[in-house]
Enzyme design. Structure first.
Site, PDB file in Angstrom:
ATOM      1  CG  HIS A 149       0.324  -6.809   2.285  1.00  0.00           C
ATOM      2  ND1 HIS A 149      -0.522  -5.924   1.656  1.00  0.00           N
ATOM      3  CD2 HIS A 149       1.312  -7.087   1.399  1.00  0.00           C
ATOM      4  CE1 HIS A 149      -0.071  -5.682   0.435  1.00  0.00           C
ATOM      5  NE2 HIS A 149       1.056  -6.382   0.241  1.00  0.00           N
TER       6      HIS A 149
ATOM      7  CG  HIS B 123      -1.752  -1.333   1.189  1.00  0.00           C
ATOM      8  ND1 HIS B 123      -2.891  -1.552   0.458  1.00  0.00           N
ATOM      9  CD2 HIS B 123      -1.482  -2.508   1.817  1.00  0.00           C
ATOM     10  CE1 HIS B 123      -3.307  -2.814   0.656  1.00  0.00           C
ATOM     11  NE2 HIS B 123      -2.464  -3.407   1.471  1.00  0.00           N
TER      12      HIS B 123
ATOM     13  CD  GLU C 272      -2.054 -10.084   4.638  1.00  0.00           C
ATOM     14  OE1 GLU C 272      -1.983  -9.202   5.517  1.00  0.00           O
ATOM     15  OE2 GLU C 272      -2.572  -9.903   3.516  1.00  0.00           O
TER      16      GLU C 272
HETATM   17 ZN   LIG Z   1      -2.436  -5.203   2.395  1.00  0.00          ZN
END
Ligand SMILES: [Zn+2]
Length: 475
Positions: free
Chosen positions: A367, A300, A435
């Site tokens: 992430h 992002h 993640e």
């Molecule tokens: Zn993400």
């Protein structure tokens, strides 16, 4: 978290001076359960005379009890002459009134012994022998490594180098059967041995207790002896043609740790005539990350904040953690290319093209997840629809395994397959997407908010990447 194109589910070394003095005569204190025939009598008395260790209120030392994290913090804090005292700490289980509160906060401030990243220090948890080796090598500087090995300390283990350094210095030794017992809890007597030997070299066991596994003959005119198993390591000296050397370990990268009574070091095995009976062990001290090009992708950025929760935005947590990962990889000798280093937005195609342009050998995208506050844990993704699928899965698995350590305290959601753009279209390098945890989950968010936790997570990801290159090297 969900992006428009694809579902993107989405130690400071405190170099303390060694205090060198001869073992003092023992007088001041004595413990009824440590008779002068005890195996650690001299070392325990040495520490007691310096007020580094003390007995229990009943006067006993309890040498066979296990060391707790609070006790270790206190003894190391006293040995390093840190602030100590009783004061407010960052830990919910360490109130100011707790006897070790000051030293526990000192341990955290110096990164010698941090809490679990979830707000707890774990005062009464026991420490293992390998954890103690890690802590001692963070607190004191032991620069030398050698070919000494223990059959139960894996070369890819985080504790391999710390244990090797302490064994090289004569601070620790293994069991008579050649094992170290890394997962065994450490007893107070054994901790006293380690600490006394750390502080006072006169207590160290002769580090030359290395046992040769065979002999070899030098077949070069002059065979350079170096401090590490690589050609650019510092040259110590050389062996002349025809010298018979003891072989202590023969590494899979072609190097060997050898020596005579007066000179020991690493030499290239191509210039040794070995008997065929000497076994090869993995190239333990060679660093598989050295010179590797690794692309780190902070998910992002800018107008795409990613997931959010507890006042945090995914784009910020991914960038901070990616920078910690870069630092750990660079410290290990890798070259790191970041897809972004500031709060900017890149399309997913751009992230892939940056990696390809850099000729990366591994790609790791960072992430954080979200799921209505109810999901928690770490998961790592790979793609199996490209030519690198086997490597992708290896890399993801090594990273996920390294994330599953008690200090990070994350639920294991496993290694999963997915078609995320950034990992699907990398076809020249192993690629994976981590993640870290769920930003909208209370427990995970408290960890993601901690820079100590993020640094530790980045360090563990770096170890997973290192495992992957070690696997390639040993293939
Ligand atoms: Zn993400």
């Amino acid at each position: 978290m969900v992006c428009k194109k694809i579902v993107t589910v989405c130690l400071l070394f405190m170099v303390a001076t060694l205090c060198i003095s001869s073992p003092e005569s023992v007088s001041a204190t004595s413990f009824p359960d440590v008779p002068n025939s005890h195996r650690a009598y001299n070392e325990i008395m040495y520490l007691a005379n310096q007020n580094i260790v003390a007995g229990n209120p009943d006067g006993r030392f309890k040498p066979e009890d296990y060391v707790t994290r609070a006790e270790a913090a206190t003894m190391i804090g006293r040995a390093l002459k840190l602030q100590g005292g009783q004061r407010v700490t960052e830990y919910v289980d360490v109130p100011k009134a707790f006897y070790a509160s000051g030293y526990i906060q000192d341990m955290s401030n110096t990164n010698i012994l941090a809490g679990y990243g979830n707000g707890y220090f774990g005062v009464s948890d026991k420490l293992t022998r390998e954890q103690m080796a890690l802590i001692i090598t963070r607190a004191w500087n032991f620069p030398e490594t050698s070919g000494v090995t223990f059959s139960d300390v894996n070369v890819s283990s985080q504790s391999y180098i710390p244990i090797n350094k302490l064994a090289t210095a004569g601070v620790v030794s293994g069991y008579p059967d050649g094992k170290f017992g890394p997962k065994d809890f450490i007893k107070r007597a054994d901790f006293a041995l380690m600490l006394a030997r750390t502080l006072n070299p006169n207590y160290r066991k002769n580090p030359s207790e290395l046992k040769p596994i065979g002999q070899a003959t030098v077949i070069a005119d002059f065979l350079n002896v170096r401090t590490a198993p690589e050609a650019n390591a510092t040259r110590i000296s050389a062996f002349a043609y025809g010298t018979t050397v003891n072989v202590y370990s023969k590494l899979s990268n072609g190097w060997a740790y050898v020596g005579t009574s007066s000179l020991k070091g690493f030499v290239h095995g191509a210039y040794l005539k070995y008997p065929s009976t000497i076994p090869t062990v993995p190239s333990d001290l060679a660093n598989p990350l050295k010179g590797k090009i690794i692309v780190v992708d902070a998910g992002h950025g800018d107008t795409d904040p990613g997931a959010s929760g507890y006042g945090m935005k995914e784009k910020d947590i991914t960038l901070i953690t990616a920078k910690h990962l870069r630092d750990a990889l660079e410290a290990a000798g890798a070259t790191v290319i970041m897809t972004r280093e500031t709060d900017i937005f890149h399309e997913l195609e751009k992230r892939v093209s940056i990696a390809k342009m850099a000729n990366g050998q591994a790609f790791v995208s960072i992430h954080t997840n979200s799921f209505n506050g109810s999901g928690h844990g770490t998961e790592t993704y790979y793609n199996e629809d490209n030519v690198m699928s086997t490597d992708n899965k290896k890399l993801a698995t090594y990273i996920q395994n390294r994330m599953m350590v008690p200090e990070l305290d994350m639920r294991d959601r496993g290694v999963k397959e997915a078609n995320f753009y950034v990992i699907k279209y990398q076809n020249k390098m192993a690629s994976t997407l981590v993640e870290l945890g769920f930003i909208d989950n209370k427990s995970d968010a408290s960890k993601l908010a901690s820079d100590t936790w993020r640094k530790k997570a980045a360090y563990q990801i770096h170890l997973g990447i290192k495992d992957y290159f070690q696997y390639l090297q040993n293939k």
